[in-house]
Structures are given as C-alpha cells and as structure tokens.
Design a protein around this motif. Structure first.
Motif, PDB file in Angstrom:
ATOM      1  N   MET A   1       0.859  -1.173   0.032  1.00 62.26           N
ATOM      2  CA  MET A   1       0.026  -0.076  -0.066  1.00 62.26           C
ATOM      3  C   MET A   1       0.764   1.109   0.151  1.00 62.26           C
ATOM      4  N   PRO A   2       0.548   1.964  -0.858  1.00 59.97           N
ATOM      5  CA  PRO A   2       1.492   3.586  -0.757  1.00 59.97           C
ATOM      6  C   PRO A   2       0.903   4.170   0.353  1.00 59.97           C
ATOM      7  N   LEU A   3       2.102   5.253   0.712  1.00 63.48           N
ATOM      8  CA  LEU A   3       1.744   6.025   1.911  1.00 63.48           C
ATOM      9  C   LEU A   3       0.778   6.594   1.975  1.00 63.48           C
ATOM     10  N   HIS A   4      -0.278   6.513   3.024  1.00 61.62           N
ATOM     11  CA  HIS A   4      -1.429   7.052   3.676  1.00 61.62           C
ATOM     12  C   HIS A   4      -1.085   7.967   4.711  1.00 61.62           C
ATOM     13  N   LEU A   5      -1.500   9.039   4.919  1.00 64.80           N
ATOM     14  CA  LEU A   5      -1.485  10.050   5.974  1.00 64.80           C
ATOM     15  C   LEU A   5      -2.661  10.681   6.406  1.00 64.80           C
ATOM     16  N   TYR A   6      -2.861  10.691   7.750  1.00 65.98           N
ATOM     17  CA  TYR A   6      -4.200  11.446   8.281  1.00 65.98           C
ATOM     18  C   TYR A   6      -3.935  12.854   8.137  1.00 65.98           C
ATOM     19  N   ASN A   7      -4.776  13.684   7.497  1.00 68.37           N
ATOM     20  CA  ASN A   7      -4.573  15.195   7.494  1.00 68.37           C
ATOM     21  C   ASN A   7      -5.660  15.803   8.384  1.00 68.37           C
ATOM     22  N   THR A   8      -5.026  16.572   9.257  1.00 70.58           N
ATOM     23  CA  THR A   8      -6.005  17.283  10.300  1.00 70.58           C
ATOM     24  C   THR A   8      -6.928  18.283   9.595  1.00 70.58           C
ATOM     25  N   LEU A   9      -6.515  18.965   8.342  1.00 66.99           N
ATOM     26  CA  LEU A   9      -7.117  19.583   7.752  1.00 66.99           C
ATOM     27  C   LEU A   9      -8.477  18.955   7.195  1.00 66.99           C
ATOM     28  N   SER A  10      -8.222  17.733   6.558  1.00 66.59           N
ATOM     29  CA  SER A  10      -9.528  17.240   5.783  1.00 66.59           C
ATOM     30  C   SER A  10     -10.206  16.286   6.945  1.00 66.59           C
ATOM     31  N   ARG A  11      -9.327  15.807   8.004  1.00 64.75           N
ATOM     32  CA  ARG A  11     -10.035  15.066   8.981  1.00 64.75           C
ATOM     33  C   ARG A  11     -10.172  13.615   8.422  1.00 64.75           C
ATOM     34  N   ARG A  12      -9.220  13.045   7.518  1.00 58.91           N
ATOM     35  CA  ARG A  12      -9.312  11.868   7.176  1.00 58.91           C
ATOM     36  C   ARG A  12      -7.982  11.396   6.488  1.00 58.91           C
ATOM     37  N   LYS A  13      -7.708  10.255   6.393  1.00 56.72           N
ATOM     38  CA  LYS A  13      -6.448   9.619   5.514  1.00 56.72           C
ATOM     39  C   LYS A  13      -6.405   9.865   4.169  1.00 56.72           C
ATOM     40  N   GLU A  14      -5.296  10.635   3.751  1.00 50.89           N
ATOM     41  CA  GLU A  14      -5.250  10.669   2.411  1.00 50.89           C
ATOM     42  C   GLU A  14      -3.938  10.107   1.998  1.00 50.89           C
ATOM     43  N   LEU A  15      -3.928   9.809   0.626  1.00 47.40           N
ATOM     44  CA  LEU A  15      -2.838   9.237  -0.399  1.00 47.40           C
ATOM     45  C   LEU A  15      -1.684  10.190  -0.319  1.00 47.40           C
ATOM     46  N   PHE A  16      -0.584   9.995   0.036  1.00 48.70           N
ATOM     47  CA  PHE A  16       0.541  11.073   0.172  1.00 48.70           C
ATOM     48  C   PHE A  16       1.043  11.045  -1.062  1.00 48.70           C
ATOM     49  N   THR A  17       0.945  12.267  -1.970  1.00 47.27           N
ATOM     50  CA  THR A  17       1.589  12.454  -3.262  1.00 47.27           C
ATOM     51  C   THR A  17       2.434  13.732  -2.897  1.00 47.27           C
ATOM     52  N   PRO A  18       3.584  13.922  -2.808  1.00 49.25           N
ATOM     53  CA  PRO A  18       4.429  15.118  -2.629  1.00 49.25           C
ATOM     54  C   PRO A  18       4.261  16.396  -3.719  1.00 49.25           C
ATOM     55  N   ILE A  19       4.302  17.278  -3.450  1.00 48.51           N
ATOM     56  CA  ILE A  19       4.163  18.629  -4.193  1.00 48.51           C
ATOM     57  C   ILE A  19       5.400  18.505  -5.473  1.00 48.51           C
ATOM     58  N   ASP A  20       6.319  18.050  -4.927  1.00 43.07           N
ATOM     59  CA  ASP A  20       7.536  17.746  -5.971  1.00 43.07           C
ATOM     60  C   ASP A  20       8.138  16.524  -5.262  1.00 43.07           C
ATOM     61  N   PRO A  21       8.332  15.460  -5.817  1.00 44.18           N
ATOM     62  CA  PRO A  21       8.706  14.184  -5.470  1.00 44.18           C
ATOM     63  C   PRO A  21      10.313  14.263  -5.458  1.00 44.18           C
ATOM     64  N   ALA A  22      10.862  15.183  -6.270  1.00 42.57           N
ATOM     65  CA  ALA A  22      12.329  15.427  -6.151  1.00 42.57           C
ATOM     66  C   ALA A  22      12.813  16.250  -5.050  1.00 42.57           C
ATOM     67  N   ARG A  23      11.919  16.625  -4.336  1.00 38.70           N
ATOM     68  CA  ARG A  23      12.088  17.624  -2.994  1.00 38.70           C
ATOM     69  C   ARG A  23      11.042  17.479  -2.162  1.00 38.70           C
ATOM     70  N   VAL A  24      11.116  16.635  -1.022  1.00 38.76           N
ATOM     71  CA  VAL A  24       9.750  16.450  -0.256  1.00 38.76           C
ATOM     72  C   VAL A  24      10.106  17.271   0.911  1.00 38.76           C
ATOM     73  N   THR A  25       9.330  18.055   1.425  1.00 40.41           N
ATOM     74  CA  THR A  25       9.510  19.032   2.556  1.00 40.41           C
ATOM     75  C   THR A  25       8.672  18.826   3.733  1.00 40.41           C
ATOM     76  N   MET A  26       9.431  18.908   5.057  1.00 42.92           N
ATOM     77  CA  MET A  26       8.471  18.484   6.200  1.00 42.92           C
ATOM     78  C   MET A  26       8.944  19.435   7.403  1.00 42.92           C
ATOM     79  N   TYR A  27       8.283  19.899   8.008  1.00 43.14           N
ATOM     80  CA  TYR A  27       8.637  21.065   9.055  1.00 43.14           C
ATOM     81  C   TYR A  27       7.733  20.599  10.291  1.00 43.14           C
ATOM     82  N   VAL A  28       8.717  20.537  11.386  1.00 36.75           N
ATOM     83  CA  VAL A  28       8.038  20.268  13.006  1.00 36.75           C
ATOM     84  C   VAL A  28       8.181  21.389  13.759  1.00 36.75           C
TER      85      VAL A  28
END
Length: 458
Positions: A1-28
């Motif tokens: 199964m491809p990566l799914h993440l729960y998105n607080t904004l939509s309140r559901r699990k969503e398929l993760f598709t990066p904006i730019d697969p060549a440069r994935v960005t995460m901020y914590v």
RNA sequence: GGCCGAGUGGCAGAGUGGCCAUGCAGCGGAUUGCAAAUCCGCGUACGUCGGUUCGAUUCCGGCCUCGGCCUCCA
C-alpha cells in the motif's frame, strides 16, 4: 500500500503525493529552549523522525526542518531569574535538547533554524502582510487582521462566532477585531529586541515558524507536524498569515498532529507539574527503550505514561536483541524491511502494528535454521531501522540496560568460573548456590551451547 | 457552552461486519542437572441501552464516563 497519512485539515487519511517528488519537505515545531524537555515534548520528535525515515526510504531528497524557538517571554523570565544573559539559557538548553533527542535515536533534521536568526525575514513578511491589507500597526504592535482571511478557522474547525463567544481574555484596546493576533510586539530596553519599522521590538510566536518555513522550505510544503495542542491557535494562525503573505498559495499539503502523552490520564504539562523529564528517564533506561515506548501507541492516540510503560519497552527490546544474539552465528543478510512492516507504517504510521510484525519476525528467527536464519536476521534489523531501533549489537544493548547499575563484571566472571567448576564436578547444589550469589548481584545467567553468558537483570 | 477525541482480556495496545492481533504478566507442556533463554498450547476482551443485519466489538442513534482545545503549552 502506498503511503497514506491522516490530514488534520480534511480529517481523513489521504494518499501522500508530494508537491515535488524530487524535493519532499517537512517542518515540525521544535522546542522553546528555556528548560529541560519532558517526555511529552519528545513524542512528536520521535514520531516525525519515524515519518522522516519512512519518507527517506521512498524519496531521494527529503528536507526536514525542526526549529529552535530562542526568543520567548519564558526564556526572558528564566534568564532574569538566573541573573544570566539570555543566550546562556538558550545555548545551554539547545545543546541539551539536541543531545537528548540524539539519545532517542532521532536523526538530525536537515535544518535546525533558530528564530533569532530570521528576524529580517519575519519583518519582511510582516511588511508584505501590511501591504496586502492583512495586517496593521497599532501602538508599537503589528496585528494580523483575522477577518481578512475568509478561511480562518478551517484547520481547527472553529467558527468565528464560537471563538468570540468563548473569548475569555480581555481584548486589547488597539485590536480592530478580538481575534486579531500579534505579529510584532514592542520590547522594553531590558528585553531582547530588534529595530523594525514599528520601533524596537520582537516577533510574535506564530510568525517565526511561517518565516522559517518560507526561508528554508519554500511557500508550499508537504508536511507540517506538531502536537495536537498546536492546532489552535498556532497552526491556524500560521496558515492564515502564510497563505495571505503568499497570495493565497497552498501553505501545507498535509497537517499532522500527534496525540498527547498523559500521566494518570491527564495531560503532561509544565503548568500542571506532572512532568517526567527526558534526562531523568535516560538514567533509568536506554534512549532506545524510551523511543520504543513512545512508538508503542499509535501517534494520534493518547499514550498514558507510567513506569510500567518503560519496563515493558525494555523487556520487549531485550527479547528482540536476544533473538539477534542467538542468531549471532550467522551474518545478517542485506535485506529490505519486510512488506508487513512497511505496510503497517504506510497506513498512517501504524507503529503498534509494525511492532507486532517485528515480534513475529523475531519468533521466526528464533526457530529458523540454515539460510533462512541469515535472511530473517537481516530483515529484523532492516525493520528495526525504520523504527529507529535494533541498530546496535545485542551485547551493547545488554550493557546499556545494566549501565545504570553498578555491576562488578570481574566478580561475575569469577563466580561463573566457580560455578562451571562445580558443575563439572557434578556439585549441582554448589553450582546453584553460586548462581544465587550471581542473581543477588542483579545478573541473569544463561547456559547455552555449552557456554555461560550473563546480562543485567532489569 | 462550542469544537475534537477516547472507552478492547490482569496490564499495554492494534484491528475487523462472521475466522489469529502482538507484547508483558499468568497457567500447562517441551527443552534444561536445575534454571534462564527458546518453542508449543491455554484463557468465553471489546462502556451502556436501543436500531440496522442471517450475523456487530466493528455500521447508525441515545446515554454514561474520561480526556484535549477554545489562554503559554508537544
């Protein structure tokens, strides 16, 4: 199964598709450095480190930023109380924080931006917001005008009317709207401050993260993470100001929030005083055990912390390391993490399920013979790598578990030799007496394959 | 009051419309000189009341209890 993440904004699990697969960005959102952190603070760090490992497995370039908030009223208070310079407080606790997080096997983020090093960028962003009609200066403050952003409240699921109705704080007179929040505030001469178009002052909390994200990651990022309590107001405000500063562009594609660590079912927080600090726990158990404990519940669920939580984590890891130790006669085959583990983690980071898979893997390894053994050993280690555990030698682990106990290893070895002699002479009563002596030292021995090994009891 | 989440066997903690979670602890067995470690087996778990269904812990509704956010907070 491809990566799914729960998105607080939509309140559901969503398929993760990066904006730019060549440069994935995460901020914590990282810590405000004015004291030791508690175990609850460590939860998001470990959780998102695991997300980072999972992403890094799939994408060639993942940029992970975790900030250090080094300008804050609490820091000022701590400096004043200690009669020292602010930088002394922030420097000390930043260093301690990094050491402690490293002890929890978290990988260093790609970037660890400090708020105080981004003041010009914050000022620039505030100016853009003013120019765009989203902010205004008043009495040395600059405020974000909430009614200027129609989607305000979407992330936290709050209606404006409810917020106004529930407002318990007295509204500052210079606010145009009660919900308006501070972007910049004036500083008195004894407080840290920077020159700005609005006089000498310091940034509000929310603008820091927006600005550091813009500087290092860009206008739109893939994942923004943090604790549940940051949803409102912090992330809601960030979302509003960044979106407005960037002409309505997408700010964050996936919002992720971890659940709370509780103590007797109550939120662990400094204000309640029911905290357990990471540095105290590191005296009781290896960081790896603390990490395992933090991942033993799903990240969005509450996790009630007790001494037992850590004890169970230690025991489980000892079982896994024992399996590796028993397979010490074969080299670990280079292997990818088994599908079951990857599947579990890909389903919104289901770490408890991944741990169940790892447990079965260890069981299979314990029974394996021949080529299967080397393969399973490699798989177990690879699975552990995804969770940030099982990357040291079993001997190291056993030593680390006993590290906080004073064990005289020479004495243990002497007793083991004496017991071996007694056993050779068939003096089993004598051998058992010696084993009791060894046990009294806090040591467990095992006779296996003609050899006696020992390790510290818990 | 508004919004959100949770209630699973002794404990921790996943998950599912009908069959096994997993770990720890416990019990029985194998193995061991005895242990330890390991392996095998065991235990009528799903807050409560209704509804839908051939069948619900799982879906729907009510209720109860607990927690979080609404204020600095991971």
């Amino acid at each position: 199964m491809p990566l799914h993440l729960y998105n607080t904004l939509s309140r559901r699990k969503e398929l993760f598709t990066p904006i730019d697969p060549a440069r994935v960005t995460m901020y914590v959102c990282g810590p405000t450095v004015y004291n030791y952190v508690h175990i609850g603070n460590a939860r998001p760090v470990v959780v998102f480190d695991t997300v980072y490992r999972l992403l890094a497995r799939e994408y060639p370039k993942v940029i992970y930023a975790r900030n250090i908030t080094d300008v804050d009223d609490k820091i000022n208070a701590a400096a004043q109380a200690g009669g020292v310079d602010i930088s002394e407080i922030t420097g000390k606790y930043t260093r301690i924080y990094c050491e402690e997080m490293a002890a929890l096997n978290t990988l260093p983020p790609t970037i660890e931006p400090h708020a105080t090093q981004h003041i010009p960028q914050m000022i620039a962003m505030i100016q853009e917001l003013i120019a765009g009609g989203h902010a205004y200066a008043a009495e040395g403050h600059v405020l974000f005008h909430v009614p200027s952003y129609a989607d305000y409240g979407k992330l936290s699921g709050r209606a404006r009317e409810d917020m106004i109705a529930g407002a318990r704080v007295e509204v500052a007179p210079y606010k145009k709207d009660p919900a308006d929040f501070v972007l910049w505030k004036p500083s008195t001469p004894d407080l840290p401050g920077w020159d700005s178009p609005w006089g000498r002052g310091r940034p509000g909390w929310h603008i820091e993260c927006s600005s550091m994200i813009e500087t290092h990651l860009g206008n739109s990022i893939d994942i923004h993470g943090g604790g549940h309590d940051l949803i409102f107001p912090h992330h809601e405000n960030e979302l509003a100001q960044s979106t407005c500063a960037h002409g309505g562009k997408l700010y964050v594609k996936y919002w992720m929030h971890n659940g709370f660590l509780t103590m007797d079912k109550e939120k662990m927080s400094k204000s309640l005083g029911n905290i357990v600090r990471v540095h105290e726990l590191l005296d009781q158990a290896p960081g790896e055990a603390i990490r395992w404990a933090l991942l033993s519940a799903h990240y969005r669920q509450p996790l009630d912390w007790s001494d037992d939580t850590l004890t169970q984590a230690k025991r489980t890891l000892t079982r896994l390391y024992t399996a590796l130790e028993q397979a010490g006669d074969v080299p670990a085959e280079a292997a990818a993490a088994p599908a079951g583990v990857v599947e579990a983690l890909s389903d919104d980071l289901n770490t408890p399920k991944a741990m169940a898979e790892i447990a079965s893997l260890a069981g299979a390894l314990n029974q394996a013979t021949g080529p299967a053994k080397a393969k399973l050993k490699g798989e177990l280690i690879a699975a552990g790598a995804l969770l940030g555990v099982l990357q040291r030698s079993p001997q190291d682990w056993f030593a680390a578990v006993g590290a906080n106990k004073a064990i005289d290893s020479a004495e243990v070895e002497r007793l083991i030799a004496a017991r071996a002699a007694a056993r050779a002479a068939k003096d089993f009563a004598g051998a058992d007496r010696i084993r009791d002596q060894i046990a009294a030292l806090g040591v467990v021995i095992e006779d296996r394959a003609g050899k006696t090994t020992w390790r510290a009891a818990e």
